[in-house]
Structure formats: structure tokens, C-alpha cells
Design a protein around this motif. Structure first.
Motif, PDB file in Angstrom:
ATOM      1  N   HIS A 226       0.826  -1.209   0.000  1.00 48.80           N
ATOM      2  CA  HIS A 226       0.000   0.000   0.000  1.00 48.80           C
ATOM      3  C   HIS A 226       0.864   1.265   0.000  1.00 48.80           C
ATOM      4  N   ASP A 227       2.069   1.206   0.594  1.00 50.56           N
ATOM      5  CA  ASP A 227       2.972   2.344   0.508  1.00 50.56           C
ATOM      6  C   ASP A 227       3.481   2.532  -0.912  1.00 50.56           C
ATOM      7  N   PHE A 230       0.559   3.912  -3.012  1.00 48.81           N
ATOM      8  CA  PHE A 230       0.288   5.317  -2.686  1.00 48.81           C
ATOM      9  C   PHE A 230       1.358   6.236  -3.272  1.00 48.81           C
TER      10      PHE A 230
END
Length: 307
Positions: A226-227, A230
Motif C-alpha cells: 500500500h505504501d 500510494f
């Protein structure tokens, strides 16, 4: 006479909307620029992503999204050397120097020394390229901007570690690259999407082979998915594509110098948000530099005699 009135009626509203469109694009671009500093600092401090990882995410997402535009339009009226200058200033140079600065210097320095110096450096490049003597009027804003820069440099040198002033130097080089990119766009009059497509795909083509060489030292595999997603969406799509389109469109409507002055709000917004989001505590000298640069750019924006 009737023909003249008809032309004014046909073109007047459209021309009148150009400053409005340019202003809206400039404001939105500056909002993204302010978040660029904060999100990048958060990526370096809170994830395993390294500088090459961040740059690759930016270039890969932006380059792949805009590749069809470049295939359809090619280089247009540009020669290979001109396209390379756009890539080196608005793509590779700006991004790599900016990420290095964000990695080594506080966010407050990023707001001032990167975005805050763009108007001053744009003015210097305009004067240097036009080779015309400066006027005595309209210099209050640039002088305050320069004073703020010197204060931030003093804050870095005064008892700070070596890496901090190295980061400050990288931020100034990034600002110089972006100022040159804005002036080149104004000179060559490319459509915004065409210019950004050249920069994004050219940066990807140049950086991808280099990134493959440093892949074993990459933190991309260790970072949570998810990092990675993003930062890829933010750095590649919002910063690499959308902010470039907005800034280039503002330059087309307002000119490079007037568009550069929109960065007046970035130092103050970035420094204030860094206190809240990144738990940074700028020194009194840092706040003084932010205040001087912000005030200088506000004066420059209001002055009609700014050279």
C-alpha cells in the motif's frame, strides 16, 4: 469597423478567460507542490523506499501513462537536443535533486529553498538570457526572497550536520531546473500534455537502465504494497503528470515569471504542515527565513513593476 467588432466579440471572452484559467491552474499546481515536499519526506522517513525507488515510481507511472501521447505526437517541432533539455530540467534534474534534498534536509527547507526560490531563479534566468540591464524598481520582493534564502543557509551551516546543507544545495539545484523548464516551455510554446509526455517518457527511458543497476539495494520489495501504490499514484500521477500539466498550462496563460510567483504560499504551508504531520520543530532562524521568502513573494506578486 463591423469586422473589428465581430472579432472582438468572438475572441474577447475567450481571451478574458485565459488569466482566470491560468490562475486556477497555478493555484492547483502550488497545492500539489506543497504536498510534494510533505509526502516525499513521509515516504523516506516512514517506509523502506529509497531515493532511486521514489524516482522510479514517479518516472514509471508518468511515463507509461503518457507514452501513447508521445507515440501519437512524437517530438513535434522540437529537435532531439531541445527534447533532451526538457527531460533534464523538468524531469531527471528536478526530481532527483528534489528527492535528494527531501531526504537530507527538513521539510521547512524544502518549502523555502525549492519552491520559494523558483520566482527569484526564474527572474535571474530571464535577465541572463535577455542580457538586459536590471531596473531599480520592483526589487523589494526579490531582495526579501534572497534574504530568506540566506537565513535558511545560515540555519543549515550553524551547528547542523553536513548532510543538511548538502540537501539545501540539492533543493536549490532542483529549483533552478524547474525555473529553466518553465522558461523553455514558454519559449517553445508546446501544448502542456505534449511537453509533460516528452519529459515523463524521456525520464523513464533514461532512468530505468540506471535503476536496474541499483536494484539489489532497493527497498521496494521490503516496503508494504500500500505504501508502494500510494507513492506511485502520488509521485507518478499527481506530481509527474497532473502538476506538470497544471503548471505548463499556467505558464501558457500567464507567462513563466507570473506563474512562478504563485509559489508564495508554499513555504509557509509546508513548514506549518511539517510541524503537524512530521513532528518537525523548525528553529527560529528557519521560521524567519520562511517569513522573509513568503513576504517577498507576496510583494512581488502585487507589484506591477517587478522586473
Amino acid at each position: 469597423m463591423r469586422m473589428r467588432r465581430a472579432l472582438v466579440s468572438a475572441w474577447g471572452p475567450r481571451m478574458a478567460t485565459q488569466p482566470v484559467i491560468g490562475t486556477v491552474c497555478g493555484v492547483l499546481a502550488i497545492m500539489l507542490f506543497a504536498s510534494f515536499t510533505l509526502v516525499s519526506r513521509m515516504g523516506f522517513s516512514a517506509t523502506a523506499l529509497t531515493l532511486p525507488d521514489m524516482a522510479m515510481l514517479r518516472f514509471a507511472v508518468a511515463g507509461l501513462v503518457l507514452l501513447p501521447v508521445l507515440i501519437r505526437r512524437g517530438l513535434g517541432p522540437l529537435r532531439w537536443l531541445q527534447a533532451a533539455l526538457l527531460v533534464m530540467t523538468g524531469g531527471l534534474g528536478f526530481a532527483l535533486f528534489a528527492y535528494a534534498g527531501f531526504r537530507l534536509a527538513p521539510a521547512s527547507h524544502g518549502g523555502v529553498l525549492l519552491h520559494g526560490t523558483i520566482p527569484l531563479l526564474t527572474l535571474v534566468l530571464v535577465r541572463w538570457c535577455s542580457k538586459t540591464p536590471g531596473r531599480a524598481t520592483g526589487w523589494a520582493g526579490p531582495v526579501l526572497i534572497q534574504t530568506g534564502i540566506l537565513i535558511m543557509v545560515w540555519d543549515s551551516v550553524r551547528g547542523a550536520p553536513v548532510h543538511q546543507w548538502l540537501g539545501d544545495g540539492a533543493l536549490l539545484l532542483a529549483a533552478l531546473c524547474w525555473s529553466a523548464y518553465g522558461l523553455l516551455n514558454q519559449r517553445w510554446r508546446l501544448a502542456p500534455v505534449h511537453s509533460v509526455a516528452i519529459v515523463a517518457t524521456g525520464s523513464l527511458a533514461c532512468f530505468a537502465p540506471v535503476y536496474l543497476l541499483v536494484l539489489p539495494a532497493s527497498g521496494l520489495r521490503a516496503a508494504p504494497w500500500h505504501d508502494v501504490v500510494f507513492q506511485g499514484v502520488f509521485q507518478g500521477l499527481l506530481i509527474g503528470v497532473v502538476s506538470g500539466l497544471l503548471y505548463t498550462r499556467a505558464v501558457a496563460s500567464l507567462g513563466a515569471q507570473r506563474t512562478a510567483l504563485f509559489t508564495a504560499a508554499v513555504p509557509c504551508v509546508t513548514t506549518g504542515a511539517a510541524v503537524w504531520l512530521l513532528d518537525e520543530r523548525p528553529s527560529g532562524w528557519a521560521w524567519a527565513g520562511v517569513a522573509a521568502v513568503t513576504l517577498g513573494m507576496a510583494i512581488a506578486m502585487r507589484s506591477r513593476r517587478t522586473p
